[in-house]
Write an enzyme that holds these catalytic residues in place. Structure first.
Site, mmCIF file in Angstrom:
data_model
loop_
_atom_site.group_PDB
_atom_site.id
_atom_site.type_symbol
_atom_site.label_atom_id
_atom_site.label_comp_id
_atom_site.label_asym_id
_atom_site.label_seq_id
_atom_site.Cartn_x
_atom_site.Cartn_y
_atom_site.Cartn_z
ATOM 1 N N GLY A 160 0.827 -1.213 0.000
ATOM 2 C CA GLY A 160 0.000 0.000 0.000
ATOM 3 C C GLY A 160 0.859 1.260 0.000
ATOM 4 O O GLY A 160 1.893 1.295 0.644
ATOM 5 N N GLY A 200 1.395 -9.326 -4.227
ATOM 6 C CA GLY A 200 2.404 -10.001 -5.049
ATOM 7 C C GLY A 200 1.854 -11.332 -5.550
ATOM 8 O O GLY A 200 0.674 -11.624 -5.382
ATOM 9 N N GLY A 227 6.216 -2.832 3.160
ATOM 10 C CA GLY A 227 5.712 -3.213 4.481
ATOM 11 C C GLY A 227 6.021 -4.683 4.741
ATOM 12 O O GLY A 227 6.750 -5.322 3.955
ATOM 13 N N ASP A 228 5.457 -5.252 5.788
ATOM 14 C CA ASP A 228 5.839 -6.617 6.165
ATOM 15 C C ASP A 228 5.481 -7.649 5.087
ATOM 16 O O ASP A 228 6.272 -8.543 4.798
ATOM 17 C CB ASP A 228 5.277 -6.996 7.544
ATOM 18 C CG ASP A 228 3.764 -7.011 7.587
ATOM 19 O OD1 ASP A 228 3.139 -6.353 6.726
ATOM 20 O OD2 ASP A 228 3.200 -7.671 8.475
ATOM 21 N N GLY A 229 4.325 -7.493 4.439
ATOM 22 C CA GLY A 229 3.900 -8.449 3.412
ATOM 23 C C GLY A 229 4.855 -8.442 2.236
ATOM 24 O O GLY A 229 5.311 -9.494 1.761
ATOM 25 N N ASP A 265 0.564 1.431 9.046
ATOM 26 C CA ASP A 265 0.183 0.547 10.161
ATOM 27 C C ASP A 265 1.279 0.490 11.237
ATOM 28 O O ASP A 265 1.020 0.091 12.367
ATOM 29 C CB ASP A 265 -0.078 -0.885 9.653
ATOM 30 C CG ASP A 265 -1.087 -0.924 8.520
ATOM 31 O OD1 ASP A 265 -1.887 0.024 8.413
ATOM 32 O OD2 ASP A 265 -1.071 -1.884 7.726
ATOM 33 N N GLU A 283 -9.750 -0.879 12.627
ATOM 34 C CA GLU A 283 -10.410 -1.839 11.723
ATOM 35 C C GLU A 283 -10.121 -3.290 12.094
ATOM 36 O O GLU A 283 -10.842 -4.194 11.695
ATOM 37 C CB GLU A 283 -9.982 -1.580 10.274
ATOM 38 C CG GLU A 283 -8.498 -1.819 10.032
ATOM 39 C CD GLU A 283 -8.070 -1.629 8.587
ATOM 40 O OE1 GLU A 283 -8.925 -1.372 7.730
ATOM 41 O OE2 GLU A 283 -6.857 -1.738 8.322
ATOM 42 N N GLN A 335 -6.330 8.184 4.738
ATOM 43 C CA GLN A 335 -5.254 8.018 5.728
ATOM 44 C C GLN A 335 -3.916 7.705 5.071
ATOM 45 O O GLN A 335 -2.881 7.739 5.711
ATOM 46 C CB GLN A 335 -5.610 6.874 6.689
ATOM 47 C CG GLN A 335 -6.824 7.187 7.528
ATOM 48 C CD GLN A 335 -7.431 5.931 8.144
ATOM 49 O OE1 GLN A 335 -7.114 5.573 9.257
ATOM 50 N NE2 GLN A 335 -8.315 5.272 7.408
HETATM 51 O O1 F6P Z 1 -1.405 -1.753 5.151
HETATM 52 C C1 F6P Z 1 -1.911 -0.489 4.869
HETATM 53 C C2 F6P Z 1 -3.407 -0.510 4.756
HETATM 54 O O2 F6P Z 1 -3.845 0.801 4.466
HETATM 55 C C3 F6P Z 1 -4.139 -1.079 5.963
HETATM 56 O O3 F6P Z 1 -4.194 -0.174 7.032
HETATM 57 C C4 F6P Z 1 -5.474 -1.412 5.348
HETATM 58 O O4 F6P Z 1 -6.105 -2.446 6.040
HETATM 59 C C5 F6P Z 1 -5.091 -1.891 3.971
HETATM 60 O O5 F6P Z 1 -3.813 -1.339 3.685
HETATM 61 C C6 F6P Z 1 -6.055 -1.484 2.883
HETATM 62 O O6 F6P Z 1 -5.627 -2.097 1.724
HETATM 63 P P1 F6P Z 1 -6.221 -1.759 0.289
HETATM 64 O O7 F6P Z 1 -5.608 -0.472 -0.156
HETATM 65 O O8 F6P Z 1 -5.777 -2.917 -0.527
HETATM 66 O O9 F6P Z 1 -7.697 -1.620 0.452
#
Ligand code: F6P
Length: 385
Positions: A14, A93, A121-123, A147, A247, A300
């Site tokens: 993200g 990915g 990020g971690d993923g 996050d 969330e 955000q």
């Molecule tokens: O990891 C960042 C994040 O914004 C999380 O806080 C949120 O759950 C997720 O990505 C939202 O992902 P997407 O942009 O795929 O909806």
């Protein structure tokens, strides 16, 4: 001078504020050393395009593109002020697909890079680390995420700006809540970590903050606790309230809800009505609560990066270039004790993989930490019964 290096840089996962500031720092520091920086579009997918011949190395040279603004603004270096990623990013990915992995490795090899800087990020770090092992890539990782859930770094790029965006939203919502004597429940991102909700909740003056580390799933007692807190506020003269819910908090059945703030609003309405209808006169104040839910969503992740994120991004970018110069690879750049440092990537990836397998957060809020204690000391209700 040692041989000029060819380094790749990509953003993965993200987007968040500060990605471009990292890229800018890397390009500037590399240019001074006479190195070339290649921007890989859309995370590792860019390597597939290279393998398929869509891009040649020179198309990806970042130093070539410059910052050509019109008129008197020509030459203005705006990159560190801009959110998003000039390279584009890849949210998911393809870790399991061997054909795609082969194309990525082929594209990487064609670029003949000395090192790759991965901003993720971690993923993303988990997936790219596996590719790097297969392709014997020299990588340096830079943590980014709103996050803030990458282990061993106190801050990841993008987090402080996101905290500020949510804080500002809470401030703005305060006035509409106050004008209508409403309870406003604000749903905040963070995946399964509560850092963003907790920090912004404190800074934004929330009356209650629910985060997965303290309240993994809602309970009836907790919802009654929210009602009690609303009564306390009313008795103290505050006829409105702000509730922040992360969330990652699950519903009464322990399930993930897309709109947990709306769900909580319904439950508080029902429970407050039930309490109100009970013979206990203390609950009369809960009559006809006016409750609204707001999900802040992707706002955000955007916005101009705050100076603190620009600085962090710049420190991280420069450190990554230093590590490459020292040929000190497979490291992750981190922020610890007010300093930029680097630590080996492998132990972090081991923790991340284990946490992913066990479906838990790799770097959760410390329930005994000073930030939680601070919230408690302010009288913020954290869902504990
Ligand atoms: O990891 C960042 C994040 O914004 C999380 O806080 C949120 O759950 C997720 O990505 C939202 O992902 P997407 O942009 O795929 O909806």
């Amino acid at each position: 001078m040692a041989n000029p290096k060819r380094i790749g840089i990509l953003t993965s996962g993200g987007d968040c504020p500060g990605l471009n500031a990292v890229i800018r720092a890397v390009v500037k520091a590399s240019a001074l050393k006479g190195w070339e920086v290649f921007g890989i579009p859309y995370g590792t997918d860019g390597f597939i395009e290279v393998a398929h011949g869509k891009y040649q190395a020179e198309d990806l040279l970042l130093s070539k593109h410059g910052y050509a603004l019109p008129g008197m603004l020509k030459g203005l270096d705006v990159l560190q002020f801009l959110s998003g990623s000039i390279l584009g990013s890849l949210s998911k990915g393809h870790p399991e697909n061997p054909e795609i992995a082969a194309a990525i490795l082929q594209g990487y090899a064609l670029l003949n890079l000395d090192a790759l800087i991965v901003i993720g990020g971690d993923g993303s770090l988990d997936i790219i680390y596996d590719l790097a092992q297969k392709g014997q890539w020299n990588i340096i990782a830079i943590p980014k995420t709103i996050d803030n859930d990458v282990p061993f770094t106190e801050w990841a790029v993008g987090f402080t700006t996101a905290v500020d965006i949510v804080t500002q939203a809470l401030y703005d919502l305060t006035f509409t809540a106050a004008s209508h004597e409403r309870v406003i429940i604000v749903q905040v991102m963070g995946r399964d970590a509560g850092h963003l909700a907790l920090h912004a909740g404190i800074a934004g003056g929330a009356d209650m903050i629910l985060i997965p580390e303290l309240t993994p799933a809602l309970t009836v007692e907790m919802i009654e606790g929210c009602c009690q807190q609303l009564m306390k506020l009313r008795h103290a003269g505050r006829h409105f309230a702000l509730i922040v819910i992360s969330e990652g908090v699950h519903d009464l059945e322990g399930r993930k809800e897309k709109y947990i703030a709306d769900y909580l609003a319904d439950k508080i309405s029902q429970v407050s009505q039930r309490l109100c209808d009970s013979p206990d006169p203390r609950y009369c104040d809960l009559q006809a609560l006016d409750i609204r839910a707001t999900t802040l969503g992707h706002i955000q992740r955007s916005g101009t990066p705050l100076s603190i994120d620009r600085l962090l991004a710049t420190f991280f970018g420069i450190k990554a270039v230093e590590l490459i110069e020292e040929e000190h690879f497979d490291e992750v750049v981190v922020w610890q004790n007010g300093q930029v440092q680097s630590i080996p990537l492998k132990p972090i990836i081991t923790i991340i993989k284990q946490c992913h397998q066990e479906k838990r957060c790799a770097f959760p809020v410390d329930p005994e930490g000073f930030i939680v204690k601070t919230a408690r000391s302010l009288g913020i209700y954290l869902g504990e019964t």
